[in-house]
Design a protein around this motif. Structure first.
Motif, PDB file in Angstrom:
ATOM      1  N   SER A 295       0.838  -1.200   0.000  1.00 44.99           N
ATOM      2  CA  SER A 295       0.000   0.000   0.000  1.00 44.99           C
ATOM      3  C   SER A 295       0.877   1.256   0.000  1.00 44.99           C
ATOM      4  CB  SER A 295      -0.916  -0.014   1.224  1.00 44.99           C
ATOM      5  OG  SER A 295      -1.759   1.111   1.251  1.00 44.99           O
ATOM      6  N   LYS A 296       1.962   1.226   0.776  1.00 48.95           N
ATOM      7  CA  LYS A 296       2.887   2.362   0.809  1.00 48.95           C
ATOM      8  C   LYS A 296       3.580   2.537  -0.537  1.00 48.95           C
ATOM      9  CE  LYS A 296       5.477   5.536   2.843  1.00 48.95           C
ATOM     10  NZ  LYS A 296       4.901   6.835   3.274  1.00 48.95           N
ATOM     11  N   TRP A 297       4.054   1.422  -1.115  1.00 50.18           N
ATOM     12  CA  TRP A 297       4.737   1.510  -2.408  1.00 50.18           C
ATOM     13  C   TRP A 297       3.777   1.974  -3.503  1.00 50.18           C
ATOM     14  CZ3 TRP A 297       6.819  -3.912  -0.984  1.00 50.18           C
ATOM     15  CH2 TRP A 297       7.969  -3.775  -0.188  1.00 50.18           C
ATOM     16  N   GLU A 298       2.517   1.544  -3.421  1.00 53.54           N
ATOM     17  CA  GLU A 298       1.511   1.973  -4.388  1.00 53.54           C
ATOM     18  C   GLU A 298       1.320   3.484  -4.313  1.00 53.54           C
ATOM     19  OE1 GLU A 298      -2.562  -0.163  -5.583  1.00 53.54           O
ATOM     20  OE2 GLU A 298      -2.731   0.965  -3.705  1.00 53.54           O
ATOM     21  N   LYS A 299       1.219   4.023  -3.109  1.00 49.64           N
ATOM     22  CA  LYS A 299       1.037   5.467  -2.928  1.00 49.64           C
ATOM     23  C   LYS A 299       2.263   6.246  -3.387  1.00 49.64           C
ATOM     24  CE  LYS A 299      -2.449   5.631   0.746  1.00 49.64           C
ATOM     25  NZ  LYS A 299      -2.975   4.272   0.533  1.00 49.64           N
ATOM     26  N   GLN A 300       3.450   5.639  -3.226  1.00 49.56           N
ATOM     27  CA  GLN A 300       4.677   6.309  -3.647  1.00 49.56           C
ATOM     28  C   GLN A 300       4.909   6.174  -5.147  1.00 49.56           C
ATOM     29  OE1 GLN A 300       7.566   4.347  -1.056  1.00 49.56           O
ATOM     30  NE2 GLN A 300       7.676   6.163   0.249  1.00 49.56           N
ATOM     31  N   GLY A 301       4.101   5.353  -5.822  1.00 49.98           N
ATOM     32  CA  GLY A 301       4.237   5.173  -7.266  1.00 49.98           C
ATOM     33  C   GLY A 301       5.391   4.284  -7.682  1.00 49.98           C
ATOM     34  N   VAL A 302       5.883   3.430  -6.754  1.00 47.76           N
ATOM     35  CA  VAL A 302       7.039   2.580  -7.079  1.00 47.76           C
ATOM     36  C   VAL A 302       6.699   1.083  -7.058  1.00 47.76           C
ATOM     37  CG1 VAL A 302       8.672   4.288  -6.201  1.00 47.76           C
ATOM     38  CG2 VAL A 302       7.832   2.479  -4.662  1.00 47.76           C
ATOM     39  N   LEU A 303       5.443   0.735  -6.784  1.00 44.02           N
ATOM     40  CA  LEU A 303       5.081  -0.677  -6.647  1.00 44.02           C
ATOM     41  C   LEU A 303       5.444  -1.477  -7.901  1.00 44.02           C
ATOM     42  CD1 LEU A 303       3.763  -2.934  -4.993  1.00 44.02           C
ATOM     43  CD2 LEU A 303       1.533  -2.208  -5.895  1.00 44.02           C
ATOM     44  N   GLY A 304       5.272  -0.880  -9.056  1.00 45.73           N
ATOM     45  CA  GLY A 304       5.582  -1.572 -10.305  1.00 45.73           C
ATOM     46  C   GLY A 304       7.049  -1.897 -10.486  1.00 45.73           C
ATOM     47  N   ASN A 305       7.913  -1.248  -9.711  1.00 40.90           N
ATOM     48  CA  ASN A 305       9.355  -1.493  -9.810  1.00 40.90           C
ATOM     49  C   ASN A 305       9.837  -2.579  -8.848  1.00 40.90           C
ATOM     50  OD1 ASN A 305       9.397   0.724 -11.561  1.00 40.90           O
ATOM     51  ND2 ASN A 305       9.839   2.150  -9.896  1.00 40.90           N
ATOM     52  N   ILE A 306       8.912  -3.095  -8.019  1.00 37.16           N
ATOM     53  CA  ILE A 306       9.303  -4.011  -6.945  1.00 37.16           C
ATOM     54  C   ILE A 306       8.689  -5.387  -7.171  1.00 37.16           C
ATOM     55  CG2 ILE A 306       9.233  -4.426  -4.452  1.00 37.16           C
ATOM     56  CD1 ILE A 306       9.055  -1.359  -4.107  1.00 37.16           C
ATOM     57  N   ASP A 307       9.530  -6.409  -7.125  1.00 39.74           N
ATOM     58  CA  ASP A 307       9.079  -7.799  -7.207  1.00 39.74           C
ATOM     59  C   ASP A 307       8.717  -8.254  -5.797  1.00 39.74           C
ATOM     60  OD1 ASP A 307       8.663 -10.495  -7.669  1.00 39.74           O
ATOM     61  OD2 ASP A 307      10.790 -10.988  -7.907  1.00 39.74           O
ATOM     62  N   VAL A 308       7.413  -8.290  -5.521  1.00 45.25           N
ATOM     63  CA  VAL A 308       6.926  -8.665  -4.184  1.00 45.25           C
ATOM     64  C   VAL A 308       6.587 -10.149  -4.191  1.00 45.25           C
ATOM     65  CG1 VAL A 308       5.224  -8.233  -2.373  1.00 45.25           C
ATOM     66  CG2 VAL A 308       5.969  -6.353  -3.871  1.00 45.25           C
ATOM     67  N   GLN A 309       7.157 -10.889  -3.241  1.00 48.71           N
ATOM     68  CA  GLN A 309       6.918 -12.327  -3.151  1.00 48.71           C
ATOM     69  C   GLN A 309       6.474 -12.693  -1.743  1.00 48.71           C
ATOM     70  OE1 GLN A 309      10.179 -14.756  -4.570  1.00 48.71           O
ATOM     71  NE2 GLN A 309      10.816 -13.219  -6.070  1.00 48.71           N
ATOM     72  N   PHE A 310       5.424 -13.525  -1.665  1.00 45.16           N
ATOM     73  CA  PHE A 310       4.970 -14.045  -0.372  1.00 45.16           C
ATOM     74  C   PHE A 310       5.239 -15.539  -0.344  1.00 45.16           C
ATOM     75  CE2 PHE A 310       1.435 -15.391   2.597  1.00 45.16           C
ATOM     76  CZ  PHE A 310       2.029 -14.858   3.738  1.00 45.16           C
ATOM     77  N   HIS A 311       6.061 -15.973   0.609  1.00 45.39           N
ATOM     78  CA  HIS A 311       6.436 -17.382   0.738  1.00 45.39           C
ATOM     79  C   HIS A 311       5.804 -17.944   2.004  1.00 45.39           C
ATOM     80  CE1 HIS A 311       9.560 -17.570  -2.468  1.00 45.39           C
ATOM     81  NE2 HIS A 311       9.541 -16.261  -2.282  1.00 45.39           N
TER      82      HIS A 311
END
Length: 531
Positions: A295-311
């Motif tokens: 949610s923070k990365w989305e608001k900062q406009g950088v979420l698309g640059n981050i590979d988020v993985q849930f293990h």
């Protein structure tokens, strides 16, 4: 050990060292020590960990602990006698420490020149509660509100008390860390006696508890709620890299602010979030950390640059299926790469590499993943002194009837919270519901009567799916939905701003000023047989 104190072996049973740091304790256990003795007074000048903090670290590492303070240059025969009693009461090998090691050496010499004394026996209480966390204090407060005449003691070594559900919010930037912290002395109920020590063992046949400082505390009724052990050591390389190299966890007070700092600073790269095998406290917390970060990365406009993985070591995203659709919407919205049956087994902090064992069909694959940040949730087990006791079930947790929370063998012993074997979700909401049940059942046991209240397995997990919205999961035994509010007000299976208000604004004061004061708002104990 981080600080590598110089250890001097005095005999096969006793070694001494200069001042220990908390980070040294786990390594002492690995080195084969069974016990620690602190000979340095807490009020001695210098920046050193207090005895209660070392006792708590020792308990977490499975070590016994004794506090035998002696003033430098003024050691008395009585100090030597206390050291003799301590050495007789705790298992060897023992590591004794003070500022330089000199006092510990002197005390050991004095102790070994004297015959050992028997451990002290303190007074007996109607009720002894092991654990001064949320479960212990809430139960004590509920009991003392109902019966002001009982004698009640709480055994706990910690100076500090934490509202742990708030740590997810600290990691998400919604709370400050200090908002979740109070001093233990300010929360112990006025009519309760605080025995500031760690528990070493239980003797249910004789109705007593032995503490790390050599006391034997007698009881008529025992309530066991010391929480759960976070087994950081179970993940290879993790303890030494926590708090640096992009490795963090909201499961520790001092690390949750580091989580938020990492999230704020990350503009691109790979972010890993992990969940260990069950049981763990707050099964939703591993993914809450992920959602708030996204949610923070989305608001900062950088979420698309981050590979988020849930293990997740488990085979499903969440254990109650009714909540999964809403959570999956956020997994897809944040473009999270979901890895089920993927268990974190090692972390190389300096290289920023995490190693997972992933189940793929019948095969277990070992996979290394490079990361820029990783939020780790450690495996969790029953505390060592519970797991090795006659109170333990096969799981290691206190063996209780899931309805009455009374021990299956000992009718004057109860347990609640994270340390009990009941198959409910280990959440603060569960404790809030359990405490009044145990309070009335324990009071009944004091009068020789059977339990009068039952517990339905209620637990709640406010899943913070974005800043300002929560999926309010509420359920009991068998995954049965147990909503607290009508569906038109809060539909727990959907994200809600009202549920965020509950999590953010309402629940903290309910905890500090309601639950810990014995005020049973919306959690009055349910009478057995009642509708």
């Amino acid at each position: 050990m981080t600080s590598k104190p110089e250890i001097t072996k005095l005999s096969d049973t006793v070694s001494v060292s200069p001042q220990l740091e908390l980070s040294d304790v786990a390594a002492l256990a690995k080195a084969g020590f069974k016990s620690i003795i602190c000979n340095r007074p807490d009020d001695e000048a210098g920046d050193h960990p207090r005895s209660a903090a070392v006792a708590e670290a020792a308990q977490q590492a499975g070590l016994n602990f004794a506090y035998v303070p002696a003033v430098s240059g003024a050691i008395t025969d009585q100090d030597g006698e206390k050291m003799s009693s301590a050495l007789a009461d705790i298992p060897a090998p023992v590591l004794a420490y003070c500022r330089s090691g000199a006092r510990s050496t002197k005390l050991t010499e004095m102790a070994q020149a004297k015959p050992a004394k028997t451990p002290s026996t303190s007074s007996r209480f109607n009720v002894v509660i092991v654990g001064g966390g949320s479960a212990g204090i809430a139960t004590a407060a509920s009991m003392l509100k109902r019966n002001k005449t009982i004698s009640l003691a709480i055994i706990d070594p910690a100076d500090d008390h934490y509202y742990q559900p708030g740590w997810t919010m600290v990691g998400g930037g919604a709370f400050s860390a200090e908002f979740t912290h109070r001093k233990e002395k300010d929360l112990i109920p006025r009519r309760a006696q605080w025995i500031k020590s760690a528990v070493r063992s239980f003797d249910p046949e004789n109705g007593s508890v032995a503490t790390a400082d050599g006391q034997n505390i007698g009881y008529d009724v025992l309530i066991v709620c010391p929480g759960i052990k976070l087994d950081w050591e179970a993940i290879d390389g993790l303890p030494e890299t926590l708090g640096k190299n992009g490795v963090t966890s909201n499961y520790r007070f001092d690390l949750a602010p580091y989580t938020y700092r990492l999230v704020k600073d990350l503009k691109d790269g790979t972010a890993l979030f992990t969940q260990p095998p069950m049981p763990i406290k707050c099964a939703g917390a591993p993914q809450k950390a992920m959602y708030l970060s996204c949610s923070k990365w989305e608001k900062q406009g950088v979420l698309g640059n981050i590979d988020v993985q849930f293990h997740n070591t488990g085979a499903v995203l969440f254990g109650v299926k009714e909540y999964v659709p809403a959570l999956m919407e956020y997994v897809e919205r944040y473009d999270v790469h979901l890895n089920l049956e993927s268990k974190l087994v090692a972390v190389d902090g300096p290289a920023q590499i995490a190693t997972f064992e992933q189940k793929r069909g019948e095969e277990i694959k070992r996979v290394e993943i490079k990361f820029d940040m990783i939020h780790v949730v450690p495996p969790q087990v029953a505390p060592d002194f519970v797991r090795s006791s006659p109170l333990a079930a096969e799981s290691g947790f206190v063996d209780v009837d899931p309805d009455t929370l009374r021990h299956v063998k000992y009718t004057n012993i109860f347990a609640l919270g994270d340390a009990c074997s009941a198959p409910n979700a280990k959440t603060m909401a569960a404790v809030r519901k359990q405490a009044p049940v145990v309070a009335v059942n324990a009071l009944a046991a004091l009068e020789g009567k059977p339990p009068i209240a039952d517990y339905n397995g209620y637990g709640s997990c406010p899943l913070t799916v974005e800043r300002g919205k929560v999926v309010l999961a509420e359920f009991g035994y068998g995954g049965k939905l147990l909503p607290s509010f009508p569906n038109w007000l809060i539909d727990g299976t959907r994200p809600s701003r009202l549920s965020w208000l509950l999590k953010d604004t309402i629940l903290p004061p309910v905890y500090w000023h309601g639950m810990l004061k014995g005020r049973e708002w919306m959690v009055k104990p349910h009478r057995i047989g009642a509708e």
